[in-house]
Enzyme design. Structure first.
Site, PDB file in Angstrom:
ATOM      1  N   HIS A   1       8.027 -14.788  25.731  1.00  0.00           N
ATOM      2  CA  HIS A   1       8.045 -13.953  26.959  1.00  0.00           C
ATOM      3  C   HIS A   1       7.149 -14.363  27.990  1.00  0.00           C
ATOM      4  O   HIS A   1       7.731 -14.499  29.314  1.00  0.00           O
ATOM      5  CB  HIS A   1       8.366 -12.452  26.577  1.00  0.00           C
ATOM      6  CG  HIS A   1       9.675 -12.172  26.183  1.00  0.00           C
ATOM      7  ND1 HIS A   1       9.950 -12.505  24.702  1.00  0.00           N
ATOM      8  CD2 HIS A   1      10.458 -11.270  26.481  1.00  0.00           C
ATOM      9  CE1 HIS A   1      11.116 -12.037  24.447  1.00  0.00           C
ATOM     10  NE2 HIS A   1      11.463 -11.100  25.288  1.00  0.00           N
TER      11      HIS A   1
ATOM     12  N   HIS B   1       3.203  -8.079  20.687  1.00  0.00           N
ATOM     13  CA  HIS B   1       2.357  -9.111  20.979  1.00  0.00           C
ATOM     14  C   HIS B   1       0.994  -8.388  21.095  1.00  0.00           C
ATOM     15  O   HIS B   1       0.835  -7.414  21.604  1.00  0.00           O
ATOM     16  CB  HIS B   1       2.820  -9.776  22.189  1.00  0.00           C
ATOM     17  CG  HIS B   1       3.832 -10.877  21.896  1.00  0.00           C
ATOM     18  ND1 HIS B   1       3.432 -12.094  21.309  1.00  0.00           N
ATOM     19  CD2 HIS B   1       4.923 -11.058  22.492  1.00  0.00           C
ATOM     20  CE1 HIS B   1       4.514 -12.999  21.269  1.00  0.00           C
ATOM     21  NE2 HIS B   1       5.547 -12.332  22.016  1.00  0.00           N
TER      22      HIS B   1
END
Length: 223
Positions: free
Chosen positions: A132, A181
């Site tokens: 991302h 993350h």
């Protein structure tokens, strides 16, 4: 600012990015960044609210592959039909596709397991570097690069940079907030994308300059 200065800036960013990525990956391999990651995660996830979670899910969707594909198709149409770009389309496609390929290679190379502290969404796959983060940095950087020369006033250019920066940061933060993350994954993704995008622009600008000089030479010979 002339072309040589632009190329020097791009080259400098590329060098800084590869050094930054190398350091982050080294710290991850040596387990020297765990404390940093935990502190940042605690700070960001400590702000959790129902509304903020919805907002972060929106930003994480904006950074997802399906959204990036749709946005890319729209930009290709806009660049070709509205701005009459031709060669620039190759740069745009190469930047987006190359970033995705680079991310897949790096993920399989490092094989870092995702954090399992407080997940708000379920995601499979490896963690480092963040896809991302790379998507966001690549897409909004290349869009800014291609639109910059079409915006003549300072306010418009500042708006372009601010919007792009906010999108890049918000998408990265959303991944930390949602628990999928580590912060170092996001930073590593930014560095990896920074290296890739500046390298692509360097080759593109070099090609454009060579193409321009060749055209001028032909015009002189036919004059």
């Amino acid at each position: 600012m002339n072309l040589k200065k632009y190329l020097l800036i791009a080259f400098s960013i590329s060098v800084v990015s590869i050094i930054g990525f190398s350091l982050i990956s080294l710290f991850i391999s040596d387990q020297k960044i765990i404390h940093f990651d935990r502190v940042i995660i605690d700070k960001i996830q400590g702000q959790e609210t129902a509304i903020l979670t919805k907002v972060m899910k929106i930003f994480t969707f904006i950074g997802s592959a399906p959204f990036v594909i749709v946005l890319s198709l729209f930009m290709l149409f806009f660049l070709y039909n509205v701005l009459n770009h031709r060669v620039e389309l190759i740069l745009f496609v190469a930047a987006i596709a190359g970033s995705a390929i680079l991310n897949a290679i790096l993920k399989n190379l490092f094989q870092r397991v995702r954090p399992d502290l407080h997940r708000l969404i379920n995601v499979e796959g490896y963690s480092f570097p963040s896809g991302h983060a790379m998507n966001a940095f690549t897409v909004y950087s290349i869009i800014s690069f291609l639109l910059w020369r079409h915006i003549s006033n300072r306010l418009g250019r500042m708006t372009l940079i601010i919007v792009s920066s906010v999108m890049i940061l918000a998408i990265g933060i959303s991944r930390i907030y949602l628990g999928v993350h580590y912060p170092s994954d996001i930073i590593g993704g930014y560095f990896a994308s920074g290296f890739w995008i500046t390298t692509a622009i360097l080759f593109f600008q070099y090609y454009q300059e060579k193409r321009y000089n060749k055209k001028r030479q032909q015009e002189k010979e036919t004059a």
